[in-house]
Design an enzyme around this catalytic site. Structure first.
Site, PDB file in Angstrom:
ATOM      1  N   ASN A   7       9.924  39.304 -43.440  1.00 50.30           N
ATOM      2  CA  ASN A   7      10.124  40.429 -42.523  1.00 50.30           C
ATOM      3  C   ASN A   7       8.755  41.011 -42.155  1.00 50.30           C
ATOM      4  O   ASN A   7       8.013  41.477 -43.021  1.00 50.30           O
ATOM      5  CB  ASN A   7      11.007  41.483 -43.216  1.00 50.30           C
ATOM      6  N   HIS A  10       6.441  45.660 -40.979  1.00 47.29           N
ATOM      7  CA  HIS A  10       5.380  46.599 -41.349  1.00 47.29           C
ATOM      8  C   HIS A  10       4.007  46.206 -40.830  1.00 47.29           C
ATOM      9  O   HIS A  10       3.077  47.014 -40.885  1.00 47.29           O
ATOM     10  CB  HIS A  10       5.389  46.842 -42.858  1.00 47.29           C
ATOM     11  N   HIS A  43      13.138  43.769 -37.253  1.00 49.95           N
ATOM     12  CA  HIS A  43      14.173  44.773 -36.997  1.00 49.95           C
ATOM     13  C   HIS A  43      13.754  45.589 -35.778  1.00 49.95           C
ATOM     14  O   HIS A  43      12.762  46.318 -35.829  1.00 49.95           O
ATOM     15  CB  HIS A  43      14.300  45.672 -38.241  1.00 49.95           C
ATOM     16  N   ARG A  45      14.397  48.573 -34.065  1.00 49.19           N
ATOM     17  CA  ARG A  45      15.119  49.835 -34.296  1.00 49.19           C
ATOM     18  C   ARG A  45      15.238  50.619 -33.010  1.00 49.19           C
ATOM     19  O   ARG A  45      14.376  50.522 -32.124  1.00 49.19           O
ATOM     20  CB  ARG A  45      14.380  50.682 -35.341  1.00 49.19           C
ATOM     21  N   ARG A  49      10.143  52.382 -34.008  1.00 50.41           N
ATOM     22  CA  ARG A  49       9.045  52.874 -34.848  1.00 50.41           C
ATOM     23  C   ARG A  49       8.065  51.770 -35.239  1.00 50.41           C
ATOM     24  O   ARG A  49       6.946  52.047 -35.603  1.00 50.41           O
ATOM     25  CB  ARG A  49       9.579  53.578 -36.092  1.00 50.41           C
ATOM     26  N   GLU A  70      17.188  41.694 -37.009  1.00 49.43           N
ATOM     27  CA  GLU A  70      18.025  42.747 -37.597  1.00 49.43           C
ATOM     28  C   GLU A  70      18.233  43.811 -36.540  1.00 49.43           C
ATOM     29  O   GLU A  70      17.282  44.230 -35.873  1.00 49.43           O
ATOM     30  CB  GLU A  70      17.300  43.403 -38.775  1.00 49.43           C
ATOM     31  N   THR A 101      16.198  50.815 -44.194  1.00 52.18           N
ATOM     32  CA  THR A 101      17.655  50.674 -44.201  1.00 52.18           C
ATOM     33  C   THR A 101      18.175  51.028 -45.591  1.00 52.18           C
ATOM     34  O   THR A 101      17.918  50.319 -46.555  1.00 52.18           O
ATOM     35  CB  THR A 101      18.039  49.220 -43.838  1.00 52.18           C
ATOM     36  N   GLU A 151      24.405  39.279 -45.949  1.00 53.17           N
ATOM     37  CA  GLU A 151      23.186  39.547 -46.717  1.00 53.17           C
ATOM     38  C   GLU A 151      23.514  40.700 -47.649  1.00 53.17           C
ATOM     39  O   GLU A 151      23.782  41.820 -47.202  1.00 53.17           O
ATOM     40  CB  GLU A 151      22.017  39.917 -45.790  1.00 53.17           C
ATOM     41  N   HIS A 191      16.201  43.183 -49.529  1.00 50.03           N
ATOM     42  CA  HIS A 191      15.818  44.594 -49.603  1.00 50.03           C
ATOM     43  C   HIS A 191      15.230  44.958 -50.961  1.00 50.03           C
ATOM     44  O   HIS A 191      15.879  44.800 -51.988  1.00 50.03           O
ATOM     45  CB  HIS A 191      16.968  45.560 -49.294  1.00 50.03           C
TER      46      HIS A 191
HETATM   47  N1  PXP Z   1      16.940  42.788 -45.262  1.00 47.58           N
HETATM   48  C1  PXP Z   1      17.326  43.806 -44.465  1.00 47.58           C
HETATM   49  C2  PXP Z   1      18.678  43.731 -43.834  1.00 47.58           C
HETATM   50  C3  PXP Z   1      16.481  44.911 -44.200  1.00 47.58           C
HETATM   51  O1  PXP Z   1      16.897  45.904 -43.405  1.00 47.58           O
HETATM   52  C4  PXP Z   1      15.193  44.915 -44.767  1.00 47.58           C
HETATM   53  C5  PXP Z   1      14.246  46.039 -44.474  1.00 47.58           C
HETATM   54  O2  PXP Z   1      13.932  46.042 -43.123  1.00 47.58           O
HETATM   55  C6  PXP Z   1      14.821  43.827 -45.573  1.00 47.58           C
HETATM   56  C7  PXP Z   1      15.711  42.798 -45.825  1.00 47.58           C
HETATM   57  C8  PXP Z   1      13.464  43.740 -46.199  1.00 47.58           C
HETATM   58  O3  PXP Z   1      13.329  44.767 -47.129  1.00 47.58           O
HETATM   59  P1  PXP Z   1      11.920  44.994 -47.856  1.00 47.58           P
HETATM   60  O4  PXP Z   1      10.961  45.411 -46.789  1.00 47.58           O
HETATM   61  O5  PXP Z   1      12.233  46.069 -48.843  1.00 47.58           O
HETATM   62  O6  PXP Z   1      11.543  43.694 -48.467  1.00 47.58           O
END
Ligand code: PXP
Length: 237
Positions: A7, A10, A43, A45, A49, A70, A101, A151, A191
Protein backbone atom coordinates in the site's frame (compact mmCIF):
# COMPACT_ATOMS: atom_id res chain seq x y z
CA UNK A 1 2.70 -18.54 -0.09
CA UNK A 2 0.71 -15.38 0.55
CA UNK A 3 1.17 -12.60 -1.97
CA UNK A 4 2.29 -9.15 -0.85
CA UNK A 5 0.23 -6.11 -1.82
CA UNK A 6 2.17 -2.94 -0.99
CA UNK A 7 0.00 0.00 0.00
CA UNK A 8 1.67 3.20 -1.23
CA UNK A 9 -0.77 5.74 0.26
CA UNK A 10 1.75 7.19 2.67
CA UNK A 11 4.20 8.07 -0.08
CA UNK A 12 1.43 10.37 -1.26
CA UNK A 13 0.86 11.55 2.33
CA UNK A 14 4.41 12.97 2.37
CA UNK A 15 3.88 14.62 -1.02
CA UNK A 16 0.57 16.16 0.02
CA UNK A 17 2.14 17.56 3.19
CA UNK A 18 3.74 20.16 0.88
CA UNK A 19 1.30 19.90 -2.07
CA UNK A 20 4.29 19.29 -4.30
CA UNK A 21 5.19 16.62 -6.83
CA UNK A 22 7.52 14.49 -4.70
CA UNK A 23 7.80 11.81 -3.57
CA UNK A 24 5.80 10.29 -6.40
CA UNK A 25 3.80 7.15 -5.51
CA UNK A 26 4.27 6.07 -9.12
CA UNK A 27 8.02 5.77 -8.53
CA UNK A 28 7.38 3.96 -5.27
CA UNK A 29 5.17 1.45 -7.07
CA UNK A 30 7.93 0.73 -9.58
CA UNK A 31 10.45 0.20 -6.77
CA UNK A 32 7.97 -1.99 -4.90
CA UNK A 33 7.70 -4.19 -7.98
CA UNK A 34 11.48 -4.41 -8.18
CA UNK A 35 11.49 -5.42 -4.49
CA UNK A 36 9.11 -8.28 -5.19
CA UNK A 37 5.64 -6.83 -4.55
CA UNK A 38 2.89 -8.95 -6.04
CA UNK A 39 0.46 -6.08 -6.03
CA UNK A 40 0.14 -2.33 -5.53
CA UNK A 41 -2.64 -1.07 -3.31
CA UNK A 42 -3.90 2.49 -3.07
CA UNK A 43 -6.85 4.13 -1.36
CA UNK A 44 -8.54 7.01 -3.18
CA UNK A 45 -10.26 8.70 -0.25
CA UNK A 46 -13.12 11.11 -0.61
CA UNK A 47 -11.06 13.87 1.06
CA UNK A 48 -8.06 13.13 -1.23
CA UNK A 49 -5.73 13.38 1.74
CA UNK A 50 -3.06 11.29 0.04
CA UNK A 51 -3.71 9.49 -3.26
CA UNK A 52 -5.04 11.73 -6.07
CA UNK A 53 -7.03 10.79 -9.16
CA UNK A 54 -3.89 11.37 -11.27
CA UNK A 55 -2.02 8.70 -9.28
CA UNK A 56 -4.71 6.14 -9.95
CA UNK A 57 -4.76 6.90 -13.66
CA UNK A 58 -0.96 6.84 -14.09
CA UNK A 59 -0.58 3.70 -11.95
CA UNK A 60 -3.15 1.92 -14.06
CA UNK A 61 -0.82 2.48 -17.02
CA UNK A 62 2.46 1.70 -15.29
CA UNK A 63 1.85 -1.04 -12.71
CA UNK A 64 2.60 -4.47 -14.08
CA UNK A 65 1.43 -6.49 -11.09
CA UNK A 66 -2.08 -6.49 -9.59
CA UNK A 67 -3.54 -3.03 -9.01
CA UNK A 68 -5.87 -3.00 -6.00
CA UNK A 69 -7.97 0.11 -5.42
CA UNK A 70 -9.38 0.58 -1.94
CA UNK A 71 -12.47 2.75 -1.97
CA UNK A 72 -15.76 3.48 -0.26
CA UNK A 73 -18.96 2.28 -1.96
CA UNK A 74 -19.64 5.82 -3.10
CA UNK A 75 -21.09 6.74 -6.54
CA UNK A 76 -18.38 9.26 -7.55
CA UNK A 77 -15.41 7.03 -6.82
CA UNK A 78 -17.28 4.04 -8.28
CA UNK A 79 -17.63 5.83 -11.61
CA UNK A 80 -13.92 6.67 -11.49
CA UNK A 81 -13.08 3.01 -10.81
CA UNK A 82 -15.31 2.00 -13.73
CA UNK A 83 -13.39 4.39 -15.95
CA UNK A 84 -9.91 3.24 -14.86
CA UNK A 85 -10.71 -0.48 -14.31
CA UNK A 86 -8.16 -1.68 -11.72
CA UNK A 87 -7.77 -5.45 -11.38
CA UNK A 88 -9.36 -5.43 -7.96
CA UNK A 89 -11.42 -3.11 -5.81
CA UNK A 90 -11.42 -3.53 -2.04
CA UNK A 91 -14.49 -1.90 -0.54
CA UNK A 92 -13.70 -0.18 2.76
CA UNK A 93 -15.63 2.03 5.16
CA UNK A 94 -14.57 5.67 5.20
CA UNK A 95 -14.97 8.36 7.84
CA UNK A 96 -13.57 11.85 7.36
CA UNK A 97 -12.34 12.16 10.92
CA UNK A 98 -10.45 8.84 11.05
CA UNK A 99 -6.64 8.70 10.85
CA UNK A 100 -6.80 5.41 8.95
CA UNK A 101 -9.50 2.83 8.13
CA UNK A 102 -10.58 2.05 11.67
CA UNK A 103 -12.95 -0.87 11.35
CA UNK A 104 -14.27 -3.30 8.80
CA UNK A 105 -17.09 -2.52 6.40
CA UNK A 106 -20.58 -3.18 7.75
CA UNK A 107 -21.78 -5.11 4.70
CA UNK A 108 -25.12 -5.91 6.33
CA UNK A 109 -26.08 -2.34 7.24
CA UNK A 110 -24.91 -0.89 3.90
CA UNK A 111 -26.10 -3.67 1.61
CA UNK A 112 -28.08 -1.49 -0.84
CA UNK A 113 -25.25 0.99 -1.40
CA UNK A 114 -22.71 -1.82 -1.75
CA UNK A 115 -24.92 -3.78 -4.14
CA UNK A 116 -25.31 -0.79 -6.50
CA UNK A 117 -21.56 -0.19 -6.49
CA UNK A 118 -20.65 -3.87 -6.86
CA UNK A 119 -22.92 -4.47 -9.84
CA UNK A 120 -21.13 -1.76 -11.81
CA UNK A 121 -17.67 -3.07 -10.90
CA UNK A 122 -18.43 -6.75 -11.49
CA UNK A 123 -20.02 -5.97 -14.89
CA UNK A 124 -16.63 -4.62 -15.98
CA UNK A 125 -14.77 -7.69 -14.76
CA UNK A 126 -13.28 -5.99 -11.69
CA UNK A 127 -12.77 -8.42 -8.81
CA UNK A 128 -14.35 -7.18 -5.60
CA UNK A 129 -12.97 -7.84 -2.14
CA UNK A 130 -14.68 -6.64 1.06
CA UNK A 131 -12.63 -5.35 3.99
CA UNK A 132 -14.46 -6.79 6.99
CA UNK A 133 -13.84 -7.59 10.63
CA UNK A 134 -13.21 -11.30 11.36
CA UNK A 135 -16.95 -11.74 11.93
CA UNK A 136 -18.77 -14.68 10.29
CA UNK A 137 -21.93 -12.58 9.76
CA UNK A 138 -20.02 -10.01 7.70
CA UNK A 139 -18.21 -12.75 5.78
CA UNK A 140 -21.50 -14.50 5.02
CA UNK A 141 -23.04 -11.21 3.86
CA UNK A 142 -20.01 -10.53 1.61
CA UNK A 143 -20.41 -13.98 0.11
CA UNK A 144 -24.15 -13.50 -0.45
CA UNK A 145 -23.47 -10.16 -2.09
CA UNK A 146 -21.18 -11.84 -4.65
CA UNK A 147 -17.76 -10.76 -3.40
CA UNK A 148 -14.86 -12.77 -4.76
CA UNK A 149 -12.65 -12.19 -1.70
CA UNK A 150 -12.70 -10.83 1.82
CA UNK A 151 -9.85 -8.94 3.45
CA UNK A 152 -10.02 -9.58 7.17
CA UNK A 153 -9.11 -6.56 9.31
CA UNK A 154 -6.00 -7.50 11.28
CA UNK A 155 -6.00 -4.28 13.33
CA UNK A 156 -7.10 -5.84 16.61
CA UNK A 157 -4.44 -8.55 16.26
CA UNK A 158 -1.80 -5.93 15.44
CA UNK A 159 -2.82 -3.59 18.27
CA UNK A 160 -3.06 -6.25 21.00
CA UNK A 161 -0.72 -5.19 23.79
CA UNK A 162 -0.21 -8.51 25.48
CA UNK A 163 0.35 -12.07 24.36
CA UNK A 164 -2.99 -13.34 25.63
CA UNK A 165 -4.98 -10.74 23.70
CA UNK A 166 -2.89 -11.28 20.61
CA UNK A 167 -3.50 -15.05 20.79
CA UNK A 168 -7.22 -14.40 21.13
CA UNK A 169 -7.30 -12.07 18.09
CA UNK A 170 -5.13 -14.48 16.13
CA UNK A 171 -7.60 -17.32 16.79
CA UNK A 172 -10.44 -15.06 15.62
CA UNK A 173 -8.56 -14.52 12.33
CA UNK A 174 -7.87 -18.25 11.94
CA UNK A 175 -11.50 -19.26 12.42
CA UNK A 176 -12.93 -16.38 10.34
CA UNK A 177 -10.40 -17.22 7.61
CA UNK A 178 -11.47 -20.88 7.60
CA UNK A 179 -15.11 -19.80 7.46
CA UNK A 180 -14.40 -17.54 4.44
CA UNK A 181 -12.54 -20.29 2.60
CA UNK A 182 -15.36 -22.77 3.30
CA UNK A 183 -17.71 -20.29 1.61
CA UNK A 184 -15.42 -20.25 -1.45
CA UNK A 185 -14.06 -16.77 -0.80
CA UNK A 186 -10.42 -15.85 -1.44
CA UNK A 187 -8.77 -14.83 1.82
CA UNK A 188 -6.86 -11.58 2.19
CA UNK A 189 -5.57 -9.98 5.40
CA UNK A 190 -4.44 -6.47 6.17
CA UNK A 191 -4.07 -3.48 8.44
CA UNK A 192 -1.44 -2.78 11.06
CA UNK A 193 0.85 -5.59 9.90
CA UNK A 194 4.53 -5.02 10.58
CA UNK A 195 7.89 -6.75 10.24
CA UNK A 196 7.34 -8.06 13.79
CA UNK A 197 3.82 -9.44 13.57
CA UNK A 198 3.47 -10.54 9.95
CA UNK A 199 4.87 -14.06 10.06
CA UNK A 200 2.22 -15.51 12.30
CA UNK A 201 -0.64 -14.36 10.06
CA UNK A 202 1.24 -15.21 6.86
CA UNK A 203 1.07 -18.85 8.02
CA UNK A 204 -2.73 -18.87 8.38
CA UNK A 205 -4.01 -21.67 6.20
CA UNK A 206 -5.27 -20.53 2.81
CA UNK A 207 -4.28 -16.87 3.07
CA UNK A 208 -3.73 -15.57 -0.41
CA UNK A 209 -2.84 -11.88 -0.03
CA UNK A 210 -1.47 -9.55 2.65
CA UNK A 211 -1.89 -5.80 2.18
CA UNK A 212 0.71 -3.79 4.05
CA UNK A 213 1.45 -0.08 3.96
CA UNK A 214 2.59 1.96 6.92
CA UNK A 215 5.29 -0.36 8.24
CA UNK A 216 6.92 -0.73 4.81
CA UNK A 217 6.84 3.01 4.13
CA UNK A 218 8.31 3.70 7.58
CA UNK A 219 11.20 1.29 6.99
CA UNK A 220 11.73 2.58 3.47
CA UNK A 221 12.76 5.98 4.86
CA UNK A 222 15.69 4.21 6.53
CA UNK A 223 16.67 1.51 4.03
CA UNK A 224 15.09 2.53 0.71
CA UNK A 225 11.81 1.40 -0.78
CA UNK A 226 12.97 -1.58 -2.79
CA UNK A 227 14.88 -2.99 0.18
CA UNK A 228 11.98 -2.44 2.59
CA UNK A 229 9.64 -4.36 0.29
CA UNK A 230 12.19 -7.13 -0.19
CA UNK A 231 12.61 -7.56 3.58
CA UNK A 232 8.83 -7.87 4.06
CA UNK A 233 8.58 -10.30 1.18
CA UNK A 234 11.37 -12.43 2.69
CA UNK A 235 9.55 -12.59 6.03
CA UNK A 236 6.33 -13.68 4.36
CA UNK A 237 8.23 -16.29 2.39
N1 PXP B 1 -5.90 -2.97 3.99
C1 PXP B 1 -6.84 -2.00 4.03
C2 PXP B 1 -8.22 -2.35 3.57
C3 PXP B 1 -6.55 -0.69 4.46
O1 PXP B 1 -7.51 0.24 4.49
C4 PXP B 1 -5.23 -0.39 4.84
C5 PXP B 1 -4.86 1.00 5.26
O2 PXP B 1 -5.03 1.87 4.19
C6 PXP B 1 -4.27 -1.41 4.76
C7 PXP B 1 -4.63 -2.69 4.37
C8 PXP B 1 -2.83 -1.18 5.12
O3 PXP B 1 -2.75 -0.88 6.48
P1 PXP B 1 -1.34 -0.45 7.11
O4 PXP B 1 -0.99 0.86 6.48
O5 PXP B 1 -1.65 -0.37 8.56
O6 PXP B 1 -0.37 -1.52 6.75
Amino acid sequence: MAKLGVNIDHVATVRQARRTIEPDPVWAAALAELGGADGITLHLREDRRHIQERDLRVLKQTVQVKLNLEMAADPIVTSMACDVIPHQVTLVPEKREEVTTEGGLDVIANCMRIKTCMEQLVNLGIEVSMFVDPDPRQIEASHNMGAKAVELHTGRYADANNERDQDHEFEALVSAGAFAIERGLILHLGHGLTYRNVQRVARISGVSELNIGHSIIARSIMVGFQQAVREMKDLIR
